[in-house]
Design an enzyme around this catalytic site. Structure first.
Site, PDB file in Angstrom:
ATOM      1  N   ASP A  87      73.931 -38.549  94.504  1.00  0.00           N
ATOM      2  CA  ASP A  87      73.228 -39.601  95.513  1.00  0.00           C
ATOM      3  C   ASP A  87      72.505 -40.554  93.909  1.00  0.00           C
ATOM      4  O   ASP A  87      72.819 -41.700  93.983  1.00  0.00           O
ATOM      5  CB  ASP A  87      72.947 -39.155  96.415  1.00  0.00           C
ATOM      6  CG  ASP A  87      72.210 -39.888  97.266  1.00  0.00           C
ATOM      7  OD1 ASP A  87      72.589 -40.504  97.291  1.00  0.00           O
ATOM      8  OD2 ASP A  87      71.014 -40.562  98.307  1.00  0.00           O
ATOM      9  N   ASP A 137      72.468 -48.396  90.244  1.00  0.00           N
ATOM     10  CA  ASP A 137      70.740 -48.405  90.590  1.00  0.00           C
ATOM     11  C   ASP A 137      70.110 -47.271  90.806  1.00  0.00           C
ATOM     12  O   ASP A 137      68.421 -46.678  90.623  1.00  0.00           O
ATOM     13  CB  ASP A 137      70.245 -49.309  91.465  1.00  0.00           C
ATOM     14  CG  ASP A 137      70.364 -49.109  92.382  1.00  0.00           C
ATOM     15  OD1 ASP A 137      71.271 -48.355  93.045  1.00  0.00           O
ATOM     16  OD2 ASP A 137      70.459 -49.921  93.326  1.00  0.00           O
ATOM     17  N   GLU A 170      72.779 -40.324 107.882  1.00  0.00           N
ATOM     18  CA  GLU A 170      71.632 -39.341 106.685  1.00  0.00           C
ATOM     19  C   GLU A 170      70.335 -39.329 107.459  1.00  0.00           C
ATOM     20  O   GLU A 170      69.489 -38.613 107.595  1.00  0.00           O
ATOM     21  CB  GLU A 170      71.770 -39.866 105.178  1.00  0.00           C
ATOM     22  CG  GLU A 170      71.037 -39.506 104.044  1.00  0.00           C
ATOM     23  CD  GLU A 170      70.546 -40.732 102.930  1.00  0.00           C
ATOM     24  OE1 GLU A 170      70.075 -40.601 102.421  1.00  0.00           O
ATOM     25  OE2 GLU A 170      71.267 -42.144 102.962  1.00  0.00           O
ATOM     26  N   HIS A 223      77.644 -44.768 104.648  1.00  0.00           N
ATOM     27  CA  HIS A 223      76.394 -43.994 104.479  1.00  0.00           C
ATOM     28  C   HIS A 223      76.080 -44.167 105.819  1.00  0.00           C
ATOM     29  O   HIS A 223      76.523 -44.628 107.177  1.00  0.00           O
ATOM     30  CB  HIS A 223      75.538 -44.466 104.011  1.00  0.00           C
ATOM     31  CG  HIS A 223      75.352 -44.982 102.612  1.00  0.00           C
ATOM     32  ND1 HIS A 223      75.755 -45.399 101.463  1.00  0.00           N
ATOM     33  CD2 HIS A 223      75.164 -44.077 101.699  1.00  0.00           C
ATOM     34  CE1 HIS A 223      75.622 -45.102 100.373  1.00  0.00           C
ATOM     35  NE2 HIS A 223      74.351 -44.171 100.511  1.00  0.00           N
TER      36      HIS A 223
END
Length: 372
Positions: free
Chosen positions: A313, A29, A216, A213
């Site tokens: 990313d 997406d 970050e 994840h």
């Protein structure tokens, strides 16, 4: 992506676009073509900020350059809105693979969150099947154009919802039929992997590979959680692991570096870092070290022997490609082809392919770089 001639190695060397690459951290997406958003938006009556593809691409890049992961993630409301039907998911996935092939990618793991694509009545399984249909069509398109590429799905659970175990079971059901692993995504700070411990227990019991994840938008505790609660085999970004590295300058010529226990653990076990240079700048992930690419701890981690990989990313939000990310790093840190080859071999070794297929992928990479 800009013209091929813009991405030659420093000094006018090899064309980076044609080099074989591995993409491990690339959101479905976050990689839509602006024209596709316009087309699909028109079909469902969705208002979009611009009706010209170039203008819309610029809108995404501007809105994403906020210095905040939370603000950055808001742009996904628009992309996910046009990915709520089988046709929309299939088209996006097919074009995604076409774009990877044009970028020289020979193996890609494509992550996305099925739970975000059921607003118009699709079941979770139907979303996975629709994406797989598109991915396979994209692979066939690439083959017809003379490019060999393999892809797999990384099914993501959103860390701020309460569907972790359900999504883990979804990933397991489709494992070996397009799905290669599991991820958790979404707001990092305040939503630790321990909240999804039942999902990670299930995945470990059923031998489903995991990337998480971490590091970050949150620091070392998040990375610890990914490794010990999530049992992560890779770290999604992981850039803030550098907070556990202390560099002390003794004099004008000598700097001594000390690794903390967490950094030492990650290095010793060759846990891959899915670094995304441009995205890390946009989201403020490296703000502790600075605001320019030269400030990114990528080179520090590389020189210290961590298993660093290079990723996009979100190609739409960062207006980038894997070729461009490699070119930027080569320009900034004076890397040569041997360095870029290491990054691809690191990614091949960290991929969720079976061992023999990882070895074959490495051979493909070596052969491609030898020909450059």
């Amino acid at each position: 992506m800009n013209a091929t001639r813009d991405y030659l190695m420093p000094g006018g060397g090899a064309d980076i676009t044609t080099l074989p690459k591995v993409s491990l951290h690339d959101h479905l997406d976050g990689g839509l073509r602006p024209q596709t958003i316009i087309d699909l938006g028109a079909e469902i009556g969705l208002d979009v900020p611009a009706t010209d593809a170039g203008d819309l691409g610029e809108w995404f890049a501007e809105k994403s350059d906020s210095g905040s992961l939370v603000e950055y993630l808001k742009t996904f409301d628009l992309t996910t809105a046009v990915m709520q039907t089988r046709e929309g998911l299939t088209r996006v996935a097919r074009e995604f693979v076409q774009d990877l092939a044009a970028d020289g990618v020979v193996y890609g793991e494509i992550r996305w969150a099925p739970e975000q694509h059921v607003a118009r009545g699709l079941s979770l399984d139907e979303t996975v099947e629709a994406v797989q249909e598109g991915l396979e069509a994209g692979v066939a398109d690439a083959a017809a154009g003379g490019h060999s590429i393999r892809v797999g799905q990384l099914v993501s659970a959103m860390r701020h919802t309460d569907r972790g175990l359900e999504i883990a079971k979804l990933a397991h059901r489709h494992l070996g039929n397009g799905v290669v692993g599991f991820d958790i995504a979404g707001p990092e700070a305040g939503f630790p992997p321990s909240n999804l411990r039942d999902a990670f227990d299930y995945l470990a019991q059923n031998f489903v590979p995991r990337t998480v994840h971490a590091g970050e938008a949150d620091g070392l505790e998040s990375i610890k959680g990914a490794l010990f609660d999530g049992r992560a085999l890779r770290l999604g970004h992981g850039v803030r692991l550098a907070e556990d590295i202390r560099a002390e300058r003794e004099d004008d010529e000598n700097t001594y570096v000390t690794l903390g226990p967490l950094a030492q653990w990650v290095k010793d076990r060759e846990i891959a870092l899915e670094l995304s240079p441009s995205s890390n700048l946009q989201t403020g992930a490296i703000e502790r070290w600075g605001e320019e690419l030269i400030d990114h701890p990528f080179d520090l981690l590389y020189q210290l022997g961590f298993r660093v990989t290079v990723n996009t990313d979100n190609r739409l939000m960062s207006a980038t490609s894997l070729t461009r990310e490699l070119w930027l790093l080569a320009q900034t840190f004076d890397y040569d082809l041997s360095d870029l080859a290491v990054f691809q071999l690191n990614a091949a070794a960290a991929s969720f392919l079976p061992l023999e297929e990882r070895e074959a992928l490495a051979e493909t990479i070596i052969a491609g770089f030898d020909e450059a």
